[in-house]
Motif scaffolding. Structure first.
Motif, mmCIF file in Angstrom:
data_model
loop_
_atom_site.group_PDB
_atom_site.id
_atom_site.type_symbol
_atom_site.label_atom_id
_atom_site.label_comp_id
_atom_site.label_asym_id
_atom_site.label_seq_id
_atom_site.Cartn_x
_atom_site.Cartn_y
_atom_site.Cartn_z
ATOM 1 N N GLY A 1 0.909 -1.233 -0.062
ATOM 2 C CA GLY A 1 -0.037 -0.078 0.077
ATOM 3 C C GLY A 1 0.652 1.195 0.063
ATOM 4 O O GLY A 1 1.774 1.524 0.925
ATOM 5 N N ALA A 2 0.941 1.996 -1.325
ATOM 6 C CA ALA A 2 1.729 3.367 -1.224
ATOM 7 C C ALA A 2 0.829 4.582 -1.121
ATOM 8 O O ALA A 2 1.238 5.428 -1.698
ATOM 9 N N GLY A 3 -0.373 4.343 -0.373
ATOM 10 C CA GLY A 3 -1.316 5.580 -0.423
ATOM 11 C C GLY A 3 -0.719 6.424 0.681
ATOM 12 O O GLY A 3 0.393 6.292 1.097
ATOM 13 N N ILE B 1 3.297 7.310 4.960
ATOM 14 C CA ILE B 1 3.774 7.583 6.326
ATOM 15 C C ILE B 1 4.722 6.458 7.100
ATOM 16 O O ILE B 1 5.622 6.670 7.741
ATOM 17 N N HIS B 2 4.009 5.313 6.972
ATOM 18 C CA HIS B 2 4.538 4.336 7.631
ATOM 19 C C HIS B 2 6.090 3.958 6.945
ATOM 20 O O HIS B 2 6.970 3.743 7.689
ATOM 21 N N ALA B 3 6.233 4.107 5.638
ATOM 22 C CA ALA B 3 7.221 3.916 5.184
ATOM 23 C C ALA B 3 8.532 4.667 5.553
ATOM 24 O O ALA B 3 9.688 4.505 5.982
ATOM 25 N N ARG C 1 -2.475 15.414 13.469
ATOM 26 C CA ARG C 1 -2.514 15.065 14.906
ATOM 27 C C ARG C 1 -1.885 14.008 15.634
ATOM 28 O O ARG C 1 -1.350 14.166 16.639
ATOM 29 N N TYR C 2 -1.822 13.141 14.663
ATOM 30 C CA TYR C 2 -1.063 11.922 15.145
ATOM 31 C C TYR C 2 0.290 11.619 14.510
ATOM 32 O O TYR C 2 0.582 10.398 14.286
ATOM 33 N N ARG C 3 0.851 12.624 14.002
ATOM 34 C CA ARG C 3 2.142 12.441 13.427
ATOM 35 C C ARG C 3 3.022 11.885 14.286
ATOM 36 O O ARG C 3 3.796 10.814 13.821
ATOM 37 N N ALA C 4 3.393 12.240 15.412
ATOM 38 C CA ALA C 4 4.273 11.649 16.395
ATOM 39 C C ALA C 4 3.848 10.130 16.713
ATOM 40 O O ALA C 4 4.707 9.365 16.957
#
Lengths: 330, 330, 330, 330
Positions: free
Chosen positions: C8-10, C15-17, C277-280
């Motif tokens: 999944g590259a959406g 973000i996870h990558a 909001r949940y970047r960290a």
């Protein structure tokens, strides 16, 4: 790809290096430090090489240098890097003497190289947003600036002795804030101070708290209060009173937890010190520097800004020592 | 000048009497209480006479009565005062049974007298300002209401036993808030609760915390959470989500002192309990009542409002006991 | 060095990558996506290869996979990755059907692989600090939990149609918060809702706001209020009332600027939506996952947590549809 | 019962009269004012008589006088009331000239009468609570005081011309705050100012904003910033940095409503001006005065405090005019 050398592998050098490698097109090639182990560790972390300064400056592939070594080396490194035609990012202050700082500014100008001084607070999200809103006219014309600038605790007296004193060491940032926020220059400065936390600071010829008042050319007033010790942490606030309102920059907190118990309703202390408080600012200033180098545009915190802040710090020191208001040349 | 009689010289009776005498044109003539000493003290403080209820109601100079005696006397006193043609201010609740409350409402209507029920929260500066701003359209149409209603500590179990239960005793105010803020009526109500602070409350057949959900005719949702015990004081907040934003009513604090120490940044606890929190509201509601009497205009918290809130309290009690959602007749 | 594949590259896959490559010892080897261009761009950014899922799972050097593809693919990918013996990080929800989610949990258990579900809120600095302080006993025993969970705006109706409904799509996170914060399980759940913002949502068989009440085994109460639309941004708060006080988690703001003008004293809106909001939190959850893989320790948000949250979402959906309280098996 | 005369039936005279009649044992007997109508209205409201000052002072039943007339009458009335043996409450300032103020203080001392000066801020709930907590050692030893003192708008220039200037008119309160909070005296004072809001103020020989720095005997630092114009209302804050923390006194708001819309999260402006902001303080200071008279105990804000604050105001004026730091005699 632009190769970059970092001079200084201490606390702030590591931060700048870490932020630099996140820039697309940046390659950290060299790390220099008198502490060889520190240099090796930082180089290893980012796949860079340890090199002495001569070698780094002699490498024509190096387009930019980050000067994060001790203050007494700044001026010399700026001069050498400028002579080598490198773009320069240098931590504040340029130097502890105004004369040498001016000489650096002249050398930079003569060499025509980019030179940015690390007034990272201008890149803080809160401070920068305040500045933008002020510039957009949200509170009309600025009339008064009140700055609170307090450290969580004093550094070792050994550090204080070579720091240039509280005005050059701590308030240099606040003098830059004054110039940046009001877009105005000082015509007079008055400073007083005391040593209330540790007699050893007084013995070292310094003070640990100070109150400064600056008048600007336009008659605006600025008050700065500072202390080496705030038991609750790093206190970094300022507020601008304008003709149509006020903008305040408050402290940042680690979390938004509120606790209500039988005794009080409480929040987090402010971020503890500059590394935590200005984490985002450090990232943004290096991004700005690298972008300026790549795109050949002007930096926002120039070596002239560094000289001007140092002038104010020198005048404040004189005002404190001689207990009189210092008029500044227009 | 309008003569007024106060029935009940306890805590809340004293507050109402003290607020009444501040009204221009009001004369506190009689104080009645089964506790003769309390009656004498309150009468003496305001230059009034102690009298039994019959005498007060028989005095044709008396234009209004304030009923601040125990809940079980409210209905009887309303009926007698209405029969005597007096304007009536009565503390909530009208009665603990819906049937008697409705009978009171009918008697009041038949007698054509003014009758105001003491839902003082509608007169709180914060709540009233929120309501005005909502009515002015600041957040568009209201869609959701979340109410937090917590006491600092449970009353004695002896009180709880005769209180009518948590829904009639505590949440009656919140049910009124629901109707007042949303200007809408309930179509269904669902309540659950627990006894977590003191087993004696459960033994008395009651609970000490509850969660209520109400659906309105327009499909708006309301959640109320309550507890008999909030260690940090009297927690009285609500918030309204509207189509264009949110309005929140926060707790009031005794002072605006902030303390920053090595452990936290802290503020005052909320005002401790209803006498402190609603001091201004009590003053405003009596002023409103007396103004309505003098100027012969409608009161804002009618006996019908008292009946409607009681209906919701009864339905919530049933929902909790039978563990099911209660549909309310339209 | 552990090789990792991202499926999944959406938006969330990127973000996870990005967070994964910051982990010391992690190597992003493969990126898979049905959108080839998206896969190529993400792979290029991190020096990874585009590969189909079969190839990635067949590569024995791959130690872990990050599943960030569309919800309908989660279960299948979990089953295949578990069969291939890979450590698994999967975005919530496990699946939209409880049966398939349970089958995944069994397969994971049988395979003995690490499997973490992306309940990133547990890793949010504010929420995590609150949880720690609660666990440390700062407010005694928790008794009540009130959760506010509102999105800035509704997604397209086309998304809503395949989302599983508001309870599985939005509140799944809040159900996990309930279990995590109270360390307790639900015995009953009651939900109601409305469609107030857009009739097309109702036509799609869903609602846009909901009110949920949960009772726990210990008699604790939890209320959740939610809406697809909060004009002021992403509203993510909760508060826990305990026997000795209250802990509240407030919204995060982009800056700490306060503006005082002739009309109001104002602050920033909350961070706009989940990515801000949940970047960290996203960074911390991937660090936790990778650390668990490297050090072979248990993850904090297991597939069982995913199943349990889904059970609550199914029960809430049923409660809303049938307008009754749902009892949950102990 | 103690009979009291009020001299001055203007805005502040009405407030003091209204607070006086709430004191048990106080009887407002006379009201005097050069404006006969104002005197009659105030007398009528409280059942008092209009009388000239001679008559009021000649009445041996009068035990106390409240001086709320214009500043230029204060000194004369203090002298006459002291000669008549009356207890005196006088609005600040004692006089606009230090010489006359000192003469008053001597006369009061010689007569042995109670004399309280209306520094009402010491009785403000927030300021008084801060002072108590400071005295209790909550933040250790005070080291620095920062005072923000801003009016919502400038008075008419005609008022400014006879006001004694910004330091005697506005900052006299803040100089008293300095002495009260730090329990220390000034050794030097430095002031500067500008006229930025209205050239007519400069033409009247005054300024509309000022920055003052005071050093205390113990080396503590105090900064005061002031402006005649704050678009957002009456800004009355101060903060004390101590060796163990900080105490801040914030502005008071009319309500605790928070509004979140698409553009901001906003709160109420501060209470608009001194009548609203210091309502409670005015009530408490009169209660304190009357209690001191009845119980023959010392007042907390003496005429010596009035003299000392005036000394600072004079020194600040001189510092501003001569652009130099003024050393104060110890």
């Amino acid at each position: 790809m632009i190769d970059v050398a970092v001079f200084g592998a201490g606390r702030i050098g590591k931060i700048h290096a870490g932020n630099l490698v996140l820039q697309v097109g940046a390659n950290l090639k060299y790390v220099s430090d008198v502490n060889m182990q520190a240099a090796q560790e930082l180089a290893a972390q980012h796949g860079a090489q340890v090199a002495d300064i001569d070698r780094a400056l002699a490498d024509s592939s190096v387009g930019a240098v980050l000067i994060a070594s001790s203050t007494d080396t700044h001026a010399d490194l700026i001069l050498r890097a400028a002579a080598a035609g490198k773009a320069i990012f240098c931590e504040k202050p340029v130097d502890l003497t105004l004369e040498r700082a001016k000489a650096c500014a002249q050398a930079v100008k003569a060499a025509g190289v980019t030179c940015m001084i690390g007034f990272q607070r201008r890149f803080d999200p809160t401070f920068a947003a305040l500045k933008e809103r002020l510039a957009a006219g949200e509170i009309g014309d600025p009339e008064m600036l009140v700055v609170t600038s307090r450290d969580p605790g004093a550094p070792p007296v050994s550090y204080i002795k070579s720091s240039g004193g509280i005005f050059k060491d701590m308030l240099i940032h606040d003098f830059d804030i004054f110039r940046w926020i009001l877009e105005d220059e000082a015509v007079s400065i008055s400073a007083t101070g005391s040593c209330l936390t540790d007699p050893a600071i007084a013995e070292a010829g310094d003070i640990d708290c100070a109150a400064v008042t600056i008048r600007s050319r336009c008659g605006r007033l600025c008050q700065i209060n500072t202390s080496r010790r705030a038991a609750y942490g790093y206190d970094q606030r300022f507020e601008v009173l304008g003709s149509k309102g006020m903008l305040q920059a408050g402290n940042h907190k680690p979390t938004e937890v509120t606790a209500s118990t039988g005794s009080s309703v409480s929040h987090d202390l402010p971020e503890h010190f500059f590394l935590e408080r200005y984490r985002a600012a450090y990232a943004r200033e290096i991004a700005h520097f690298f972008d300026a180098v790549v795109n050949k545009v002007a930096v926002r915190t120039t070596i002239e800004d560094g000289v001007k802040a140092l002038e104010l710090a020198e005048a404040a020191t004189l005002s404190w020592r001689e207990n009189r208001t210092i008029e500044l040349a227009k």
